[in-house]
Write a protein that holds these residues in place. Structure first.
Motif, mmCIF file in Angstrom:
data_model
loop_
_atom_site.group_PDB
_atom_site.id
_atom_site.type_symbol
_atom_site.label_atom_id
_atom_site.label_comp_id
_atom_site.label_asym_id
_atom_site.label_seq_id
_atom_site.Cartn_x
_atom_site.Cartn_y
_atom_site.Cartn_z
ATOM 1 N N LEU A 358 0.843 -1.204 0.000
ATOM 2 C CA LEU A 358 0.000 0.000 0.000
ATOM 3 C C LEU A 358 0.878 1.254 0.000
ATOM 4 N N ASP A 359 0.593 2.160 -0.950
ATOM 5 C CA ASP A 359 1.423 3.372 -1.097
ATOM 6 C C ASP A 359 1.420 4.243 0.160
ATOM 7 N N GLU A 360 0.306 4.231 0.879
ATOM 8 C CA GLU A 360 0.197 5.113 2.052
ATOM 9 C C GLU A 360 1.213 4.739 3.130
ATOM 10 N N PHE A 361 1.648 3.483 3.129
ATOM 11 C CA PHE A 361 2.527 3.032 4.216
ATOM 12 C C PHE A 361 3.926 2.675 3.739
ATOM 13 N N TRP A 362 4.069 2.495 2.434
ATOM 14 C CA TRP A 362 5.357 2.095 1.880
ATOM 15 C C TRP A 362 5.659 2.963 0.668
ATOM 16 N N PRO A 363 6.486 4.004 0.819
ATOM 17 C CA PRO A 363 6.815 4.825 -0.334
ATOM 18 C C PRO A 363 7.402 3.952 -1.434
ATOM 19 N N ASP A 364 6.924 4.155 -2.641
ATOM 20 C CA ASP A 364 7.427 3.402 -3.782
ATOM 21 C C ASP A 364 7.395 1.891 -3.491
ATOM 22 N N PRO A 365 6.208 1.366 -3.186
ATOM 23 C CA PRO A 365 6.126 0.022 -2.583
ATOM 24 C C PRO A 365 6.637 -1.121 -3.449
ATOM 25 N N LEU A 366 6.651 -0.944 -4.773
ATOM 26 C CA LEU A 366 7.046 -2.078 -5.604
ATOM 27 C C LEU A 366 8.561 -2.160 -5.794
ATOM 28 N N THR A 367 9.276 -1.164 -5.283
ATOM 29 C CA THR A 367 10.741 -1.168 -5.413
ATOM 30 C C THR A 367 11.377 -1.944 -4.272
ATOM 31 N N PHE A 368 12.336 -2.789 -4.622
ATOM 32 C CA PHE A 368 13.065 -3.552 -3.603
ATOM 33 C C PHE A 368 14.128 -2.649 -2.984
ATOM 34 N N ASP A 369 13.999 -2.363 -1.706
ATOM 35 C CA ASP A 369 14.933 -1.441 -1.063
ATOM 36 C C ASP A 369 15.154 -1.854 0.398
ATOM 37 N N PRO A 370 16.218 -2.631 0.647
ATOM 38 C CA PRO A 370 16.451 -3.125 2.012
ATOM 39 C C PRO A 370 16.694 -2.020 3.028
ATOM 40 N N THR A 371 17.075 -0.824 2.559
ATOM 41 C CA THR A 371 17.377 0.242 3.530
ATOM 42 C C THR A 371 16.119 0.665 4.299
ATOM 43 N N ARG A 372 14.947 0.272 3.819
ATOM 44 C CA ARG A 372 13.723 0.565 4.589
ATOM 45 C C ARG A 372 13.824 -0.016 6.003
ATOM 46 N N PHE A 373 14.637 -1.055 6.136
ATOM 47 C CA PHE A 373 14.691 -1.749 7.425
ATOM 48 C C PHE A 373 15.931 -1.366 8.225
ATOM 49 N N GLU A 374 16.557 -0.268 7.809
ATOM 50 C CA GLU A 374 17.728 0.172 8.572
ATOM 51 C C GLU A 374 17.290 1.133 9.670
ATOM 52 N N GLY A 375 17.323 0.680 10.872
ATOM 53 C CA GLY A 375 17.197 1.576 12.021
ATOM 54 C C GLY A 375 15.845 2.109 12.420
ATOM 55 N N ASP A 376 15.013 2.593 11.460
ATOM 56 C CA ASP A 376 13.862 3.382 11.910
ATOM 57 C C ASP A 376 12.555 2.589 11.874
ATOM 58 N N ARG A 377 12.620 1.341 12.283
ATOM 59 C CA ARG A 377 11.437 0.492 12.172
ATOM 60 C C ARG A 377 10.220 1.048 12.915
ATOM 61 N N GLU A 378 10.484 1.664 14.087
ATOM 62 C CA GLU A 378 9.328 2.050 14.901
ATOM 63 C C GLU A 378 8.513 3.182 14.287
ATOM 64 N N LYS A 379 9.074 3.852 13.260
ATOM 65 C CA LYS A 379 8.320 4.940 12.618
ATOM 66 C C LYS A 379 7.152 4.397 11.786
ATOM 67 N N ARG A 380 7.259 3.134 11.460
ATOM 68 C CA ARG A 380 6.248 2.538 10.588
ATOM 69 C C ARG A 380 5.025 2.109 11.405
ATOM 70 N N HIS A 381 3.851 2.060 10.745
ATOM 71 C CA HIS A 381 2.664 1.516 11.431
ATOM 72 C C HIS A 381 2.964 0.049 11.756
ATOM 73 N N ARG A 382 2.753 -0.333 12.993
ATOM 74 C CA ARG A 382 3.149 -1.663 13.430
ATOM 75 C C ARG A 382 2.490 -2.783 12.607
ATOM 76 N N TYR A 383 1.299 -2.491 12.116
ATOM 77 C CA TYR A 383 0.562 -3.531 11.373
ATOM 78 C C TYR A 383 0.670 -3.355 9.855
ATOM 79 N N SER A 384 1.661 -2.528 9.437
ATOM 80 C CA SER A 384 1.878 -2.404 7.986
ATOM 81 C C SER A 384 2.876 -3.458 7.510
#
Ligand code: HEM
Length: 449
Positions: A358-384
Motif C-alpha cells: 500500500l502506497d500510504e505506508f510504503w513509499p514506492d512500494p514495488l521497489t526492492f529497497d532493504p534500507t527501509r529496514f535500517e534503524g527506523d522500524r518504529e516509525k512505521r505503522h506496526r501492522y503495515s
C-alpha cells in the motif's frame, strides 16, 4: 473542550463485482486483488465471489483490530481453513480451545533463547546440505532450498530418530499436499463430498504423513528421552491438568509445525535469488558483508548478529514476497469496522502481500529497497509489516527462521555465486504458500579465492 460528533451510519463497503473479479482470479488473482486494495486506499472491499462474498481487509488499522484488539471476533475457522483442518486436524494452526492448548505447550520450545541453543547443530546440518549442491549445472532453487531447510528442520524436530529416507518421503508428501490444494483454496465453498482435482493426491499425501509420523511418536514415547528435539519435548509436555498429550494431539501438532516450518521458509528463501539477480548492487553489498564478517571462518552463532545487511535483505524480500500470504478469518460477532458492518459468519481475507504494497505506508512500494529496514522500524505503522502475522497467532517459528535463513544464505554465498537461468517476470502462485508460478532455475559458480 471536546466536541460531540454524531455517529456516522455504517455505509456499504466498496464492492468488486463478479464480472470484474472472475477474469482476475483466473489470470493473476493476488496481483489483481492488490490493485483493488491499492485503488481503494485501504478501505474495506467486498469481493463478490461465490456464496460467501468475503471482505478484503488491508488497512493496518483494520488488521490491528482483527488480529490483536478484537481477535476473538475473527477466528481461524470457516471455509478457507477447511483444507488445512483436513490435513492438520485440531491443532496449533487452528483456533479455539485446541489451538490454545497446543500453543501453550509449543511456545516454550520456540523462544529466541531456546532456538539459539540449537544454532550450532543447525549450522552443521545446513553445511552438510550446502556441500551437496552441484555447481555449474542448472538447479531448481525451490527444490534445493526445500531440501536444505527440511534437513535443518528435521534435525531440530526429530533429532536422529528419523532416517534420511523417511525425511525425504515426508518432505515429498508435504509438497504434494501443498500443491494439490489450489482448487480447494480457490473454491472453498464446494463441500468435501464433491470431488475436486487434487483431492486424491491430497488424501494420499496425508496418509503418507501419518505413516511416517505415528511410528516416530510411538518410538519417542517408548524412549522418553530428555533430548532437546521437539518430539521428545512434546512427549514430556503436560496439559493444564498434568495429563500427557494424546497420540492424536502429538500427530496434529507435529504435522502442523513441521509443515509450517519447511514450506514457508523454503519459499521465502527461493524468492531471494531472482531479487539478487535483478539488483546487482544489493548482491555486491551482500557478498562484501559476508566476506568481511565471516572471513575464512564458518558462519555460526557468533557471526550471525553481525550480518546486518543480510537481515535487511531478508526482511525486504519478505515484504514483497511474504510466504504466508493469506490470513483468512471468520467473523464471529456482528460489528462495525472502518465504517462497514461485518456480519457474524462473514469471511475476511487479510494478506500481508497486499498490505505490504500500500502506497500510504510504503513509499514506492514495488521497489526492492532493504534500507527501509535500517534503524527506523518504529516509525512505521506496526501492522503495515506482518510477514509472520500478528497478535495471539503470531508465528511461532520466526526466531528459528532468523537463524536458519542467514546460516543458509551466508553459507551458500561463501561457496558460490548464483546465476539465474529463468527469465523474469515471476508471477506469484497463491496456494498454501506464495510460490513462484514458474520454476526458478539457477547455476551456482564456485567462488575462487
Ligand atoms: C519464512 C518463514 C515463515 C513465515 C513467512 C511464516 C508465516 C506465518 C504467518 C503469517 C503466520 C500467522 C498465520 C495466521 O495468523 O493465520 C504463522 C503462524 C505460525 N507459524 Fe510461521 N512462518 C514461517 C516459519 C515458521 C517456522 C520455521 C515455524 C516452526 C516452528 C512456524 C510455525 C508457525 C506456527 C506454529 C504458527 C501458528 C501460530 C498460532 O496460530 O498460534 N512458522 N506463520
Amino acid at each position: 473542550m471536546s466536541v460531540e460528533t454524531p455517529a456516522r451510519p455504517a455505509r456499504p463497503p466498496r464492492n468488486l463485482p463478479l464480472r470484474r473479479l472472475l477474469p482476475m482470479v483466473v489470470k493473476a488473482p493476488l496481483e489483481g486483488l492488490t490493485d483493488v486494495a491499492r485503488a481503494a486506499r485501504g478501505e474495506i472491499v467486498r469481493l463478490d465471489v461465490g456464496p460467501f462474498r468475503p471482505y478484503l481487509l488491508s488497512h493496518p488499522d483494520h488488521l490491528q483490530h482483527a488480529l490483536r484488539a478484537d481477535w476473538t471476533s475473527y477466528l481461524r475457522k470457516g471455509m478457507f481453513w477447511k483444507p488445512v483442518e483436513r490435513l492438520l486436524g485440531d491443532s496449533v494452526i487452528g483456533d479455539g480451545p485446541g489451538w490454545a492448548a497446543s500453543r501453550k505447550v509449543l511456545q516454550p520450545l520456540f523462544t529466541a533463547r531456546y532456538v539459539a541453543s540449537l544454532t550450532d547443530d543447525m549450522a552443521a546440518t545446513i553445511d552438510r546440505g550446502l556441500d551437496e549442491l552441484t555447481p555449474d549445472v542448472p538447479i531448481d532453487a525451490m527444490e534445493e532450498m526445500n531440501r536444505i531447510v527440511t534437513r535443518a528442520v528435521v534435525s531440530v524436530f526429530f533429532g536422529d530418530r528419523i532416517s534420511p529416507r523417511e525425511a525425504e518421503v515426508l518432505g515429498a508428501a508435504y509438497t504434494t499436499a501443498n500443491t494439490a490444494l489450489p482448487f480447494r483454496i480457490a473454491l472453498p465453498f464446494v463441500p468435501d463430498r464433491v470431488p475436486l482435482p487434487g483431492d486424491r493426491r491430497f488424501m494420499e499425501a496425508r496418509q503418507t504423513i501419518d505413516d511416517v509420523i505415528y511410528p516416530l511418536i510411538r518410538q519417542a514415547r517408548k524412549e522418553r528421552s530428555d533430548g532437546p528435539d521437539i518430539i521428545s519435548a512434546l512427549v514430556r509436555a503436560r496439559d493444564d491438568e498434568g495429563r500427557e498429550l494424546t497420540e492424536l494431539n502429538l500427530r496434529d501438532d507435529l504435522a502442523s509445525i513441521y509443515g509450517a516450518a519447511t514450506e514457508t521458509a523454503a519459499v521465502a528463501l527461493t524468492w531471494l535469488w531472482p531479487i539478487l539477480h535483478d539488483h546487482p548492487d544489493v548482491a555486491a553489498r551482500l557478498y562484501a558483508e559476508i566476506d568481511e564478517v565471516t572471513g575464512d571462518g564458518p558462519v555460526g552463532a557468533d557471526t550471525l548478529p553481525r550480518l546486518r545487511y543480510l537481515d535487511t535483505v531478508l526482511r525486504e524480500t519478505m515484504r514483497l514476497y511474504p510466504a504466508g500470504w493469506a490470513m483468512p478469518r471468520m467473523v464471529t460477532r456482528t460489528h462495525e469496522i472502518g465504517g462497514v458492518t461485518l456480519k457474524a459468519g462473514s469471511q475476511v481475507l487479510i494478506s500481508p502481500y497486499i498490505t505490504h504494497r500500500l502506497d500510504e505506508f510504503w513509499p514506492d512500494p514495488l521497489t526492492f529497497d532493504p534500507t527501509r529496514f535500517e534503524g527506523d522500524r518504529e516509525k512505521r505503522h506496526r501492522y503495515s509489516y506482518l510477514p509472520f502475522g500478528a497478535g495471539p497467532h503470531l508465528c511461532l517459528g520466526q526466531h528459528l527462521f532468523f537463524i536458519e535463513a542467514p546460516l543458509l544464505i551466508a553459507g551458500l554465498l561463501k561457496r558460490f555465486r548464483p546465476e539465474l537461468v529463468t527469465e523474469a517476470p515471476f508471477p506469484v502462485q497463491p496456494a498454501g504458500t506464495l510460490r513462484s508460478r514458474k520454476k526458478i532455475e539457477m547455476i551456482l559458480r564456485r567462488v575462487t579465492t
